[in-house]
Write a protein that holds these residues in place. Structure first.
Motif, short mmCIF file in Angstrom:
data_model
loop_
_atom_site.label_atom_id
_atom_site.label_comp_id
_atom_site.label_asym_id
_atom_site.label_seq_id
_atom_site.Cartn_x
_atom_site.Cartn_y
_atom_site.Cartn_z
N TRP A 196 5.51 -2.15 -2.17
CA TRP A 196 5.93 -0.78 -1.89
C TRP A 196 4.93 0.26 -2.42
CZ3 TRP A 196 8.74 3.60 -0.92
CH2 TRP A 196 8.86 4.55 -1.93
N SER A 199 0.18 1.87 0.92
CA SER A 199 0.14 1.48 2.33
C SER A 199 -1.31 1.48 2.83
CB SER A 199 0.98 2.48 3.13
OG SER A 199 0.74 2.37 4.50
N ASP A 239 4.91 -2.70 7.04
CA ASP A 239 4.32 -1.85 6.01
C ASP A 239 5.45 -1.34 5.13
OD1 ASP A 239 3.44 0.64 4.71
OD2 ASP A 239 1.57 0.24 5.78
N LYS A 241 5.89 0.46 2.36
CA LYS A 241 6.04 1.87 1.98
C LYS A 241 6.57 2.69 3.16
CE LYS A 241 3.85 5.35 -0.86
NZ LYS A 241 4.87 5.17 -1.89
N GLN A 242 5.98 2.46 4.33
CA GLN A 242 6.36 3.26 5.50
C GLN A 242 7.76 2.91 6.00
OE1 GLN A 242 3.33 3.26 8.52
NE2 GLN A 242 1.78 4.09 7.14
N GLU A 245 10.32 4.40 3.61
CA GLU A 245 10.39 5.86 3.79
C GLU A 245 11.16 6.22 5.06
OE1 GLU A 245 6.32 7.08 3.50
OE2 GLU A 245 6.33 7.06 1.30
N SER A 246 11.04 5.39 6.07
CA SER A 246 11.76 5.62 7.33
C SER A 246 13.25 5.31 7.18
CB SER A 246 11.16 4.76 8.44
OG SER A 246 11.96 4.81 9.60
N SER A 249 14.91 8.01 4.64
CA SER A 249 14.25 9.32 4.76
C SER A 249 15.04 10.46 4.12
CB SER A 249 14.00 9.63 6.24
OG SER A 249 15.23 9.61 6.94
N GLU A 305 6.73 -0.67 15.05
CA GLU A 305 5.69 0.32 14.72
C GLU A 305 5.18 0.13 13.30
OE1 GLU A 305 6.91 4.42 13.75
OE2 GLU A 305 8.92 3.82 14.41
N PHE A 306 5.97 -0.54 12.44
CA PHE A 306 5.55 -0.79 11.06
C PHE A 306 4.89 -2.16 10.89
CE2 PHE A 306 9.42 1.88 10.93
CZ PHE A 306 8.83 3.06 10.48
N LYS A 308 1.82 -3.87 11.33
CA LYS A 308 0.46 -3.37 11.56
C LYS A 308 -0.66 -4.34 11.19
CE LYS A 308 1.78 1.42 10.84
NZ LYS A 308 1.51 2.65 10.10
#
Length: 415
Positions: A196, A199, A239, A241-242, A245-246, A249, A305-306, A308
């Motif tokens: 975490w 990224s 990912d 961290k991302q 966060e999503s 949020s 989308e995460f 990657k």
């Protein structure tokens, strides 16, 4: 079945990757279900050539599980479902006492009786040899001429002293086309808290380095370059961290530190209102999110989308579109087929990737769209902590022209 398999639409190929560690932790409950679902996939797709790449063969306690491995292999070789596969090659890395070499990889290849002409490459003699009969190789695979095997150097992942990560490569020729099949197991995320921190994560960088090493190795100057398929447990993760966060949020984060070391012990994400309900609790080996449905709705594809880690290799590796849920970490409770464990963020760890020229083989214009399928096995039942992933496609006659110096490859083959 044999009649159907000789239909003119080409040579049916089924590639499967399966981290089978769970099967040897609980063979009584899991192995029978796993094999039933696997056989159903074989009967559904009816391949002429079947390749199964397994990781964590023998589970965590390899010394105790050896007998379970032997019975698993015997069952595969003798079952009614596989009786029309008259030739087989099985490579098991069983030498667990050799820490510098042991990878716990197992590569299984089955050839249907209707497939007349199939050859396997001998890396020492540098020529193809016709495949006859059934053979099982184990112990010191380093000396087996029909494969290349390497374990990643210790300094690639110093956190894990007993890491068993590496790869096994074999080369095959059928339907006038040669290709490499690479069984791979890359490094995992050792701590959710470390993943975490930034990224992309430090673990993502380690996997990138190891995968780059494999691709460089299988495309170097020692042998003819051919299309290749790399399939196994890549341990690719979203990912961290991302995605957190999503998912969180609108939450506020609380950091809990260990009293003795003052190091971060856990992170707690709470809703700002709604009685400050906990949305996510994150620890080294805990990822407890309030709503698992997000990983299952529309097969979790909103989270792609995460995903990657493959993007770094976009010129060297291709993948068909993912339309199945994250393949790991499922509950190992045999009654919980669709439930994820609260240990890691669910991710597509198990993948089937291919070189640009291999993608041409799979997506030849004359291939009917429906003959190519990329999916998982046993979506509704417990298959262990990983769901196996498969790719089914057909190689059409003349496909080998996509190989570099196509026909030259076969001049060495004793037909």
């Amino acid at each position: 079945m044999a009649g159907k398999l000789t239909a003119p639409q080409g040579t049916g190929v089924l590639l499967v990757t399966a981290n089978v560690g769970s099967l040897f932790e609980d063979p009584v409950n899991l192995q029978k279900t796993w094999l039933r679902e696997f056989y159903q996939a074989v009967q559904s797709h009816k391949p002429h050539f079947l390749a199964v790449h397994c990781q964590e063969v023998g589970g965590k306690n390899y010394a105790e599980s050896m007998s379970h491995v032997d019975s698993f292999v015997k069952e595969l070789l003798s079952s009614d479902a596989m009786k029309e596969y008259s030739r087989a090659r099985i490579y098991l890395d069983e030498n667990y006492k050799s820490q510098e070499h042991f990878t716990a990889l197992g590569s299984f290849y089955f050839i249907h009786e209707s497939l007349k002409n199939i050859h396997q490459f001998d890396f020492k003699a540098k020529k193809f040899k016709k495949v006859v009969g059934k053979e099982t190789c184990s112990e010191t695979l380093e000396n087996t001429p029909t494969l290349e095997k390497e374990k990643f150097p210790q300094d690639y992942f110093p956190e894990s002293k007993w890491s068993r990560k590496g790869f096994i490569r074999t080369r095959w020729a059928l339907a006038d086309c040669a290709f490499d099949l690479v069984n791979i197991h890359l490094f995992h995320d050792a701590s959710n808290l470390v993943a975490w921190e930034k990224s992309p994560s430090v673990y993502s960088g380690t996997r990138q380095k190891a995968l780059g090493y494999v691709l460089d190795r299988i495309t170097d100057q020692r042998y003819e370059k051919v299309p290749y398929f790399v399939f196994g447990d890549f341990n690719f993760r979203l990912d961290s961290k991302q995605v957190i966060e999503s998912l969180c949020s609108t939450a506020t984060m609380q950091t809990v530190r260990a009293a003795d070391t003052n190091e971060v012990d856990k992170l707690i994400f709470r809703e700002s209102d709604n009685d400050r309900k906990v949305i996510l609790q994150l620890e080294k080996k805990l990822f407890n999110y309030v709503n698992q449905d997000v990983f299952r709705e529309n097969n979790g594809t909103s989270l792609l989308e995460f995903d990657k880690e493959l993007s770094v290799f976009k010129d060297r590796l291709h993948e068909l579109e993912i339309s199945f849920p994250p393949s790991y970490p499922y509950s190992e409770d045999s009654s919980q087929g669709k439930q994820y464990m609260n240990t890691r963020c669910p991710a597509w760890c198990d993948r089937i990737l291919m070189s640009p020229s291999a993608r041409e083989l799979v997506l030849k214009p004359e291939n009917e769209e429906r003959s190519t399928v990329y999916d998982n096995i046993g979506p509704n039942v417990c298959m262990g902590d990983h769901k196996p992933v498969f790719l089914s496609f057909r190689i059409t006659a003349g496909a080998g022209k996509c190989c570099q110096r196509g026909e030259n490859i076969f001049r060495e083959a004793p037909l």
